[in-house]
Every structure is written in C-alpha cells, then in structure tokens.
Scaffold this motif. Structure first.
Motif, PDB file in Angstrom:
ATOM      1  N   LYS A  45       0.953  -1.191   0.144  1.00 63.51           N
ATOM      2  CA  LYS A  45       0.076  -0.056  -0.245  1.00 63.51           C
ATOM      3  C   LYS A  45       1.027   0.900  -0.018  1.00 63.51           C
ATOM      4  N   TYR A  46       0.763   2.196  -0.958  1.00 62.44           N
ATOM      5  CA  TYR A  46       1.622   3.355  -1.132  1.00 62.44           C
ATOM      6  C   TYR A  46       3.112   2.817  -0.925  1.00 62.44           C
ATOM      7  N   GLY A  47       3.487   1.619  -1.669  1.00 61.68           N
ATOM      8  CA  GLY A  47       4.902   1.130  -1.700  1.00 61.68           C
ATOM      9  C   GLY A  47       5.418   0.692  -0.286  1.00 61.68           C
ATOM     10  N   VAL A  48       4.344   0.665   0.663  1.00 62.57           N
ATOM     11  CA  VAL A  48       4.725   0.105   1.999  1.00 62.57           C
ATOM     12  C   VAL A  48       4.255  -1.410   2.150  1.00 62.57           C
ATOM     13  N   VAL A  49       4.968  -2.322   2.536  1.00 58.21           N
ATOM     14  CA  VAL A  49       4.586  -3.680   2.917  1.00 58.21           C
ATOM     15  C   VAL A  49       3.866  -3.849   4.182  1.00 58.21           C
ATOM     16  N   HIS A  50       2.775  -4.404   4.128  1.00 58.85           N
ATOM     17  CA  HIS A  50       1.831  -4.832   5.313  1.00 58.85           C
ATOM     18  C   HIS A  50       1.571  -6.019   5.410  1.00 58.85           C
ATOM     19  N   THR A  51       1.579  -6.587   6.834  1.00 56.26           N
ATOM     20  CA  THR A  51       1.219  -7.778   7.172  1.00 56.26           C
ATOM     21  C   THR A  51       0.770  -8.021   8.387  1.00 56.26           C
ATOM     22  N   HIS A  52      -0.173  -8.985   8.739  1.00 55.01           N
ATOM     23  CA  HIS A  52      -0.619  -9.068  10.075  1.00 55.01           C
ATOM     24  C   HIS A  52       0.407  -9.126  11.121  1.00 55.01           C
ATOM     25  N   ASP A  63      16.578  -5.690   4.118  1.00 56.34           N
ATOM     26  CA  ASP A  63      17.830  -5.726   3.045  1.00 56.34           C
ATOM     27  C   ASP A  63      17.434  -4.704   2.056  1.00 56.34           C
ATOM     28  N   LEU A  64      16.296  -4.842   1.546  1.00 60.36           N
ATOM     29  CA  LEU A  64      16.219  -3.696   0.119  1.00 60.36           C
ATOM     30  C   LEU A  64      15.557  -2.404   0.675  1.00 60.36           C
ATOM     31  N   ASN A  65      15.693  -1.999   1.767  1.00 58.74           N
ATOM     32  CA  ASN A  65      15.116  -0.772   2.364  1.00 58.74           C
ATOM     33  C   ASN A  65      13.680  -0.764   1.928  1.00 58.74           C
ATOM     34  N   ILE A  66      13.208  -1.668   2.006  1.00 53.56           N
ATOM     35  CA  ILE A  66      11.356  -1.577   1.654  1.00 53.56           C
ATOM     36  C   ILE A  66      10.788  -1.486   3.026  1.00 53.56           C
ATOM     37  N   LYS A  67      10.039  -0.486   3.312  1.00 51.89           N
ATOM     38  CA  LYS A  67       9.348  -0.254   4.719  1.00 51.89           C
ATOM     39  C   LYS A  67       8.209  -1.533   4.893  1.00 51.89           C
ATOM     40  N   VAL A  68       8.380  -2.152   6.085  1.00 50.07           N
ATOM     41  CA  VAL A  68       7.302  -3.110   6.382  1.00 50.07           C
ATOM     42  C   VAL A  68       6.727  -2.569   7.753  1.00 50.07           C
ATOM     43  N   VAL A  69       5.398  -2.684   7.589  1.00 52.41           N
ATOM     44  CA  VAL A  69       4.391  -2.427   8.777  1.00 52.41           C
ATOM     45  C   VAL A  69       3.560  -3.589   9.002  1.00 52.41           C
ATOM     46  N   GLU A  70       3.908  -4.160  10.417  1.00 47.50           N
ATOM     47  CA  GLU A  70       3.036  -5.278  10.994  1.00 47.50           C
ATOM     48  C   GLU A  70       1.953  -4.990  11.399  1.00 47.50           C
ATOM     49  N   LYS A  71       0.935  -4.842  10.599  1.00 44.52           N
ATOM     50  CA  LYS A  71      -0.461  -4.057  10.988  1.00 44.52           C
ATOM     51  C   LYS A  71      -1.486  -4.900  10.093  1.00 44.52           C
ATOM     52  N   ALA A  72      -2.425  -5.188  10.528  1.00 47.98           N
ATOM     53  CA  ALA A  72      -3.541  -6.024   9.909  1.00 47.98           C
ATOM     54  C   ALA A  72      -4.181  -4.842   8.688  1.00 47.98           C
ATOM     55  N   VAL A  73      -4.618  -5.373   7.680  1.00 48.54           N
ATOM     56  CA  VAL A  73      -5.169  -4.902   6.536  1.00 48.54           C
ATOM     57  C   VAL A  73      -6.613  -5.048   6.617  1.00 48.54           C
ATOM     58  N   HIS A  74      -7.575  -3.978   6.535  1.00 49.30           N
ATOM     59  CA  HIS A  74      -9.040  -4.293   6.397  1.00 49.30           C
ATOM     60  C   HIS A  74      -9.445  -4.207   5.086  1.00 49.30           C
ATOM     61  N   ILE A  75     -10.389  -5.058   4.939  1.00 47.85           N
ATOM     62  CA  ILE A  75     -11.035  -5.438   3.694  1.00 47.85           C
ATOM     63  C   ILE A  75     -11.486  -4.238   3.046  1.00 47.85           C
ATOM     64  N   ASP A  76     -11.751  -3.063   3.761  1.00 46.50           N
ATOM     65  CA  ASP A  76     -12.281  -1.785   3.110  1.00 46.50           C
ATOM     66  C   ASP A  76     -11.062  -1.174   2.512  1.00 46.50           C
ATOM     67  N   GLU A  77      -9.859  -1.409   3.057  1.00 47.40           N
ATOM     68  CA  GLU A  77      -8.673  -0.691   2.720  1.00 47.40           C
ATOM     69  C   GLU A  77      -8.224  -1.425   1.087  1.00 47.40           C
ATOM     70  N   LEU A  78      -8.798  -2.437   0.653  1.00 53.26           N
ATOM     71  CA  LEU A  78      -8.292  -2.953  -0.518  1.00 53.26           C
ATOM     72  C   LEU A  78      -8.208  -1.819  -1.794  1.00 53.26           C
ATOM     73  N   VAL A  79      -9.110  -0.755  -1.701  1.00 43.65           N
ATOM     74  CA  VAL A  79      -8.922   0.120  -2.722  1.00 43.65           C
ATOM     75  C   VAL A  79      -7.734   0.966  -2.881  1.00 43.65           C
ATOM     76  N   GLU A  80      -7.056   0.668  -1.739  1.00 44.84           N
ATOM     77  CA  GLU A  80      -5.595   1.598  -1.637  1.00 44.84           C
ATOM     78  C   GLU A  80      -4.454   0.695  -1.946  1.00 44.84           C
ATOM     79  N   VAL A  81      -4.835  -0.580  -2.146  1.00 43.59           N
ATOM     80  CA  VAL A  81      -3.683  -1.721  -2.073  1.00 43.59           C
ATOM     81  C   VAL A  81      -3.234  -1.864  -3.795  1.00 43.59           C
TER      82      VAL A  81
END
Ligand code: PLP
Length: 281
Positions: free
Chosen positions: A185-192, A213-231
C-alpha cells in the motif's frame, strides 16, 4: 516409499498407528514442513525452533532438534539428494484410552518422511483467490494437526475454482488457509502482526528480512477489507508456495480486488530465488 515412524524406517503401506492415537482422535499433535532446495535444507533451524515452540505450547515433551540427522536421512533414502523436496514431521501426543485429559504415561508418536515438491517456476504463477470468514480457533500460532477450519476454507476455494482462500477476522485479513499474507500500500509492505491470530510463517520472516535488506518499509499491521481500494499488490508466502502474487480477490461473489502493480513482489521473488538457490542454511 519409506517413512520413519517411532524410530523405525518402514514402507509407507506397512506403517501403522493405533486407532487410539490422540492425533487421530483429537488432532492432538503438531506438524512441520521443511523445504530442501536441490537436496539442501533451507532455514532448517527456524523450522525446528517453531516446532519446539509449538510442542512446548501444548506441553508435549520432545526435542525436535534430535531429528535433524533423520531429516537428512529421509531425503537420501527417498533418492532426493539433488532434487527439490520437503520433509514432513508430525509429533502426536501418543496413544491412550480416550479421555480429554492427558494420561500421565503416554509416549509421543513421531512420523517423518520426505516427498518431492516442485519449487522451481513459482515466480511465473499468480493466484485468483476468494476470501471468507476466518473460522479457526484463537491459537493460530500453534501449528496443530487439527486443521479442519483450514481444510474447509481451502476446499471451498478449490471447489469454486480459486487457488486459495484468504481469511478475514472481524473485517481484517489474517492469512491464507495455508499461507501468510502481504499487502503493498503506497509502496509500504503490510502484514498481520505475529501473535495468536496467525501462524508465525518461516517464509514470512524471510520475506520481512529481504524487505529490510532492500530498504522496503514493512508495517506489521492488519489490513481491513475496506482498505483494498488503496492496495497496489498482494502476495502470499509459504514453504512450498514460496512467494505468489494474488491477481484478484472475490468476496461474497463480488470481485473486491484486482492487482494494480507487481514491482515489489517481483523484486522480493528475485532475491528469494537467490537466497534459496545460493545461500543455503
Ligand atoms: N499460515 C498457515 C495457516 C500455514 O498453514 C502456513 C504453512 O503452510 C503458513 C502460514 C506459511 O508458513 P511457512 O512459511 O512457515 O510455511
């Protein structure tokens, strides 16, 4: 083919367990699947560590690290020294007269065997999936053989022509029926986040390492089904799944997501291939 059962190598059709085995009666057991790339284990210690954690959580006294040599022997006995394969381990609490409480005297039933897996070419795949309510119990961190809710979820998907079923708890995606789940989402990796709602995936942890290692930001946060429009991208990970992009999600007979990009998934796949094929542990 041969299986290792309670210290003996037996032909699979000559290997038997008691009808009173608690894994058979209650699903009272833990399992683990470890991948072997061209005959070499990948993240072996991590898999054995998770197995130990799960056994401890359900108070089965057993040291899985004692099985390391047996795992290698399984690969070689199956003639898979040069092949892509996996080793299945199952530790059941054992056989005893049926009762919910655990009898004092009980010996674990240990099953282990190697089997060939196609690990090459995963980067060419993509999955159309469906999403349903996560009906599992509240200890999804325990890799229990009691997989009924996972089996029902996956079967529902396969029967409807989908490749996997993504599980949703109170509107938030947890993981797949047999895979971990990532969103970009907006280039940031999200996972529960880790905890009791998901299995602590070994491939999930490796993918997070690769992101770091690739400097890709990771956020360990659950994604809501309503957020899919931004994914922008979604992918699933797992020991035999590796990293596979999700091309679409169908929820309650409606398409709620279609992949928009693939660049992050592609980058992660590329490094994952390097690590599994070059840096073997
Ligand atoms: N989540 C569930 C429910 C699983 O069954 C699995 C394993 O197949 C995974 C995630 C992925 O975990 P791993 O990467 O350790 O195979």
């Amino acid at each position: 083919s041969e299986v290792y059962l309670n210290g003996k190598w037996l032909k699979h059709d000559e290997a038997f367990v008691s009808v009173f085995d608690r894994a058979f009666m209650f699903g009272d057991g833990i399992y683990e699947v470890t991948p072997f790339y061209s005959g070499k284990p990948f993240l072996l210690k991590e898999h054995l560590k998770r197995l130990k954690y799960c056994l401890d959580e359900i108070q089965i006294k057993f040291d899985p690290f004692a099985l390391q040599e047996t795992m290698l022997e399984a690969i070689s006995r199956a003639g898979l020294n040069e092949a892509d394969a996996a080793v299945y381990i199952q530790v059941s609490r054992g056989a005893a007269t049926r009762s919910h409480f655990v009898p004092e005297k009980i010996e674990t039933t240990v099953l282990l065997y190697a089997f060939p897996v196609t690990l090459k070419g995963f980067e060419k795949k993509s999955w159309e999936v469906m999403a349903t309510e996560d009906k599992r119990w509240h200890r999804c961190d325990i890799k229990s053989t009691a997989l009924l809710a996972n089996v029902m979820a996956n079967e529902e998907a396969i029967a409807a022509g989908f490749a996997e079923n993504l599980l949703v708890r109170k509107g938030y995606f947890t993981e797949g029926s047999h895979s971990s789940l990532f969103f970009v989402k907006y280039g940031v990796v999200h996972t529960h986040p880790e905890g009791q709602k998901i299995l602590s995936g070994i491939t999930r942890a490796e993918v997070i390492n690769i992101c770091t290692d690739l400097n890709i930001k990771v956020v360990e946060k659950a994604v809501h089904i309503d957020e899919l429009v931004e994914v922008e991208e979604i992918f699933v990970t797992g020991t035999t799944t590796q990293i596979i992009p999700i091309s679409s999600i169908t929820h309650k007979n409606k398409k709620v997501y279609t992949a928009r990009k693939d660049s992050v998934t592609k980058k992660l796949q590329e490094i994952f291939i390097k690590r599994t094929r070059e840096k073997l542990t």
